[in-house]
Design a protein around this motif. Structure first.
Motif, PDB file in Angstrom:
ATOM      1  N   GLY A 219       0.808  -1.220   0.000  1.00 25.28           N
ATOM      2  CA  GLY A 219       0.000   0.000   0.000  1.00 25.28           C
ATOM      3  C   GLY A 219       0.835   1.261   0.000  1.00 25.28           C
ATOM      4  O   GLY A 219       0.370   2.317   0.446  1.00 25.28           O
ATOM      5  N   GLU A 220       2.071   1.172  -0.494  1.00 30.98           N
ATOM      6  CA  GLU A 220       2.998   2.298  -0.463  1.00 30.98           C
ATOM      7  C   GLU A 220       3.272   2.895  -1.837  1.00 30.98           C
ATOM      8  O   GLU A 220       4.229   3.641  -2.017  1.00 30.98           O
ATOM      9  N   LEU A 221       2.421   2.586  -2.820  1.00 29.42           N
ATOM     10  CA  LEU A 221       2.635   3.074  -4.190  1.00 29.42           C
ATOM     11  C   LEU A 221       1.379   3.790  -4.669  1.00 29.42           C
ATOM     12  O   LEU A 221       0.320   3.183  -4.808  1.00 29.42           O
ATOM     13  N   SER A 222       1.507   5.081  -4.913  1.00 26.53           N
ATOM     14  CA  SER A 222       0.395   5.890  -5.418  1.00 26.53           C
ATOM     15  C   SER A 222       0.568   6.125  -6.913  1.00 26.53           C
ATOM     16  O   SER A 222       1.676   6.032  -7.457  1.00 26.53           O
ATOM     17  N   SER A 223      -0.542   6.468  -7.577  1.00 22.48           N
ATOM     18  CA  SER A 223      -0.480   6.740  -9.015  1.00 22.48           C
ATOM     19  C   SER A 223      -0.984   8.149  -9.302  1.00 22.48           C
ATOM     20  O   SER A 223      -2.088   8.525  -8.902  1.00 22.48           O
ATOM     21  N   PHE A 224      -0.149   8.914  -9.971  1.00 19.88           N
ATOM     22  CA  PHE A 224      -0.518  10.254 -10.425  1.00 19.88           C
ATOM     23  C   PHE A 224      -0.900  10.144 -11.890  1.00 19.88           C
ATOM     24  O   PHE A 224      -0.058   9.866 -12.743  1.00 19.88           O
ATOM     25  N   LYS A 225      -2.164  10.325 -12.215  1.00 14.32           N
ATOM     26  CA  LYS A 225      -2.642  10.133 -13.579  1.00 14.32           C
ATOM     27  C   LYS A 225      -2.339  11.366 -14.429  1.00 14.32           C
ATOM     28  O   LYS A 225      -2.785  12.467 -14.130  1.00 14.32           O
ATOM     29  N   HIS A 226      -1.576  11.144 -15.485  1.00 16.30           N
ATOM     30  CA  HIS A 226      -1.229  12.218 -16.413  1.00 16.30           C
ATOM     31  C   HIS A 226      -1.937  11.954 -17.734  1.00 16.30           C
ATOM     32  O   HIS A 226      -1.652  10.960 -18.412  1.00 16.30           O
ATOM     33  N   ARG A 227      -2.822  12.858 -18.112  1.00 17.66           N
ATOM     34  CA  ARG A 227      -3.613  12.674 -19.333  1.00 17.66           C
ATOM     35  C   ARG A 227      -3.094  13.523 -20.490  1.00 17.66           C
ATOM     36  O   ARG A 227      -3.727  13.565 -21.552  1.00 17.66           O
ATOM     37  N   GLY A 228      -1.977  14.183 -20.287  1.00 14.58           N
ATOM     38  CA  GLY A 228      -1.430  15.014 -21.343  1.00 14.58           C
ATOM     39  C   GLY A 228      -0.458  14.257 -22.233  1.00 14.58           C
ATOM     40  O   GLY A 228      -0.522  13.035 -22.371  1.00 14.58           O
TER      41      GLY A 228
END
Length: 256
Positions: A219-228
């Motif tokens: 549970g130590e990995l986050s995702s930053f969604k980049h749509r560009g």
């Protein structure tokens, strides 16, 4: 806050270029792709770089050792063995170049440079062969809000072919090279805590396998969604595509 860049791989799928230079030194618009990546971070005020060298790493050392020659007007006084920089366009960068050995895997390279970021709360980590118009400040802000050890930028791969929407034998919509099948993939551009060292073993550690898998399981990995815009440079076709975007003045990663 430091930026760690992987620049040691062989680049076997771009042998047309990498037979004579490391992939991060392959040029787009007359500048190494590595320079473009560094300019992106620098545009957001991050100018302290740690670059992991391997295959033909001496060429990257020579590039920065002679940076004024590559970027500035100079006068040489041959008799006195002196060089005068007439117009400086050098970047405000601090660049640490670390030989992490040619055969070391991605996780092993990261482990070898962790002592350079040991005193930092966080650091950036990315690959030396891809560009994006990602908002680096927003990425960092997102990571801080997640309170995890690691954040990865998630992207949707660009499609290679045009897509047709059909109704019987009639085309109802044509979309030129849409994004892929909707799946999110690893786009690089990580923010990490030095605590990732707990997930790294030796030189054979592949960052994209066990370390990321364990971080996700914990549970130590986050995702930053980049749509560009996002584009890797793994093949000659992709290199030429980036070159054409730059030549046409529509290089979306050029945020500086």
């Amino acid at each position: 806050m430091k930026v760690v860049i992987l620049a040691g791989g062989v680049g076997s799928r771009l042998t047309e270029e990498t037979q004579v230079r490391p992939k991060p030194m392959v040029e787009v618009g007359g500048k190494p792709i590595l320079w473009h990546i560094m300019k992106l971070y620098s545009a957001y005020g991050f100018d302290d770089f740690v670059i992991c060298l391997g295959y033909k790493g001496y060429m990257i050392k020579e590039y920065f050792a002679n940076y004024y020659l590559h970027t500035c007007d100079v006068t040489f006084d041959v008799a006195r063995n002196q060089m005068q920089v007439l117009q400086s366009s050098a970047e405000p960068w601090r660049v640490t170049l670390v030989d992490t050995a040619e055969t070391t895997e991605t996780g092993g390279r990261l482990k070898r440079v962790l002592h350079h970021v040991a005193d930092d709360e966080f650091f950036f980590f990315t690959y030396g062969d891809g560009v994006a118009d990602i908002d680096i400040s927003r990425l960092l802000e997102f990571h801080r809000s997640q309170a995890t050890i690691a954040t990865v930028t998630a992207v949707q791969a660009p499609g290679r072919f045009g897509a047709l929407e059909l109704a019987g034998d009639r085309i109802t919509e044509f979309r030129e090279k849409p994004v892929g099948d909707g799946a999110w993939i690893n786009g690089g551009f990580f923010v990490l805590s030095p605590r990732v060292g707990d997930y790294l073993d030796g030189d054979d550690t592949i960052w994209e396998r066990e370390p990321l898998q364990r971080l996700a399981a914990d549970g130590e990995l986050s995702s930053f969604k980049h749509r560009g815009f996002w584009q890797p440079m793994d093949t000659l076709r992709e290199k030429n595509h980036l070159e054409q975007l730059w030549a046409d003045g529509v290089a979306r990663w050029k945020v500086w």
